[in-house]
Design an enzyme around this catalytic site. Structure first.
Site, PDB file in Angstrom:
ATOM      1  N   CYS A 225      -0.402   4.056   2.168  1.00  0.00           N
ATOM      2  CA  CYS A 225      -0.332   3.822   3.710  1.00  0.00           C
ATOM      3  C   CYS A 225       1.248   4.047   4.131  1.00  0.00           C
ATOM      4  O   CYS A 225       1.538   4.620   5.162  1.00  0.00           O
ATOM      5  CB  CYS A 225      -0.519   2.547   4.216  1.00  0.00           C
ATOM      6  SG  CYS A 225      -2.209   1.838   3.426  1.00  0.00           S
ATOM      7  N   ASP A 226       2.250   3.566   3.288  1.00  0.00           N
ATOM      8  CA  ASP A 226       3.454   3.476   3.662  1.00  0.00           C
ATOM      9  C   ASP A 226       4.380   4.532   2.986  1.00  0.00           C
ATOM     10  O   ASP A 226       5.512   4.428   3.416  1.00  0.00           O
ATOM     11  CB  ASP A 226       4.118   2.064   3.625  1.00  0.00           C
ATOM     12  CG  ASP A 226       3.135   1.160   4.459  1.00  0.00           C
ATOM     13  OD1 ASP A 226       2.707   1.449   5.413  1.00  0.00           O
ATOM     14  OD2 ASP A 226       2.940  -0.068   3.998  1.00  0.00           O
TER      15      ASP A 226
ATOM     16  N   CYS B 137       0.812  -1.148  -0.112  1.00  0.00           N
ATOM     17  CA  CYS B 137       0.060   0.108   0.027  1.00  0.00           C
ATOM     18  C   CYS B 137       0.844   1.260   0.154  1.00  0.00           C
ATOM     19  O   CYS B 137       1.341   1.837   1.118  1.00  0.00           O
ATOM     20  CB  CYS B 137      -1.078  -0.059   1.179  1.00  0.00           C
ATOM     21  SG  CYS B 137      -1.830   1.387   1.395  1.00  0.00           S
TER      22      CYS B 137
END
Ligand code: NAP
Length: 303
Positions: free
Chosen positions: A133-134, A130
Site C-alpha cells: 500500500c505505502d 502494508c
C-alpha cells in the site's frame, strides 16, 4: 430477519456467503473496512490451487463480485456486539442492529503493533503495516522492515525494488519465512540483515527520522530511516464478541474443524479460529464448512 449474518468480508466470510446464497439463504455480510481482509496486501498469491500469480487484490475482488452476484448483501459497518436470544441472534454495528437465525464470525486478524510509545502518531508519517500500500512513498529512500515471517521478507523484497536501502530487522537469527523468500533476500544487495534485534524507539518530529534498534546482547544502535514497515504477525479481531463466544488466551475463537463455537447457530471461519494452519486455502475451506453447518442448522435444527 436474515438467515445468516456473516461478520467479515475476507476470503473466509465471502466464501461462506457464496455457499449460503447457493443454498438460497438470505445473507448479510458486514465488513468494517474494505472487502478482502489481509489478502489484499499480498502482491502475488502463488500457493492457491489453479490461480498462480494472482494478486491479493484481484483475488479479493473476484470473490467479492462472486458473492454479490449470487445475491449476498454486503454492508460496510463495524460490528460492535452480538447477542444470543432463544430464537434469533442480534448483531449490533456502529449504525444499525440486525437480526439473524445464524451468524458466521469471519473477522480474521489485524496487524500486530510494536506497542512503542509514539507508534500511533507516526502511522502514515513513516510507520506502515502494508508495504504494497505505502511502499511507493519511499522511492529512493532508506527504510526498515521488522519481522521474520513471510510477510516481512516479501515486504523487504518488494521494497528493495523501490527504496535505496532496506534494513530487515528480526528478533532471532533464523527466519520463520519460506526458504524461497530467504534465498531471494540473500541475493538482494540493498537488503541489510539486522538479526537478533528489535526496534525499541522511534525518533522524529513530524515524520519518522530514525529508529533505535536493540540487539539481544544489549547493544543499541540508531539507524536513520524514512520508513518502518512493521510485519510482526497478526492478532485475532474477536474482542467485540468475546463476552459471548469463548476464546483462548490469545484471543482466537475456540472451535474445531466443524467451525462450531460454544453458542448454537454461531460459527467461526478463517484466521480468528483456533487452528494450526492459517493460509488462504484454509480460510476459504473454513468458509465453506461454516456455511454448510449454518445451512444444516437452518434446515434441520431450528424451526
Ligand atoms: P508470522 O508468520 O506470524 O511471523 C511474524 C514474525 O514477526 C515472526 O518472525 C516473529 O518472530 C515476529 N514477531 C512477532 N511478534 C514480534 C514482536 N513483538 N517483536 C518483534 N518481532 C515479532 O506472520 P506473517 O509473516 O504476517 O504471516 C502470517 C501468515 O500468512 C503465515 O502463515 C504466512 O505463511 C502467511 N503468508 C504467506 C505469504 C505467501 O505465501 N506469499 C505471504 C505473507 C504471509 P519469531 O519468528 O521469532 O516468532
Amino acid at each position: 430477519m436474515y438467515d445468516v449474518i456473516i461478520v467479515g468480508a475476507g476470503p473466509a466470510g465471502l466464501t461462506s456467503a457464496i455457499y449460503t446464497r447457493r443454498a438460497e439463504k438470505k445473507t448479510l455480510v458486514l465488513e468494517a473496512m474494505s472487502y478482502g481482509g489481509q489478502i489484499i496486501n499480498t502482491l502475488s498469491i502463488d500457493n492457491y490451487p489453479v490461480a498462480p500469480h494472482i494478486s491479493g487484490f484481484d483475488f479479493a475482488t473476484k470473490l467479492y463480485e462472486q458473492a454479490k452476484d449470487l445475491g449476498a448483501e454486503i454492508v460496510f459497518e463495524k460490528v460492535v456486539n452480538i447477542q444470543n436470544y432463544d430464537t434469533y441472534k442480534e448483531v449490533i454495528t456502529t449504525k444499525n442492529t440486525y437480526q439473524a437465525k445464524t451468524i458466521i464470525l469471519a473477522t480474521g486478524a489485524e496487524n500486530r503493533k510494536l506497542n512503542l510509545p509514539n507508534e500511533k502518531e507516526f502511522v502514515g508519517k513513516g510507520i506502515s503495516y502494508c508495504a504494497t500500500c505505502d511502499g511507493a512513498f519511499y522511492r529512493g529512500k532508506e527504510v526498515a522492515v521488522q519481522g521474520g515471517g513471510n510477510t516481512a521478507l516479501e515486504d523487504a523484497l518488494y521494497l528493495s525494488d523501490i527504496a535505496k536501502k532496506v534494513y530487515l530487522i528480526h528478533r532471532r537469527d533464523t527466519f520463520r519465512a519460506d526458504e524461497t523468500f530467504i534465498q531471494q533476500v540473500k541475493l538482494k544487495a540493498n537488503i541489510e540483515l539486522v538479526l537478533n534485534s528489535t526496534v525499541t524507539q522511534l525518533n522524529g518530529n513530524d515524520t519518522l527520522e530514525s529508529i533505535v534498534v536493540t540487539n539481544c546482547d544489549g547493544t543499541v544502535k540508531t539507524i536513520p530511516v524514512d520508513g518502518l514497515f512493521v510485519a510482526i504477525g497478526r492478532v485475532p479481531e474477536t474482542e467485540n464478541f468475546n463476552q459471548l463466544i469463548h476464546t483462548n488466551d490469545f484471543g482466537y475463537v475456540i472451535a474445531g474443524e466443524d467451525c462450531h463455537t460454544n453458542v448454537d447457530g454461531i460459527y467461526v471461519a478463517g484466521d480468528s479460529r483456533t487452528k494450526s494452519v492459517r493460509q488462504l486455502v484454509t480460510a476459504t475451506s473454513d468458509g465453506a464448512v461454516a456455511a454448510i453447518e449454518a445451512i444444516h442448522y437452518l434446515n434441520h435444527v431450528i424451526i
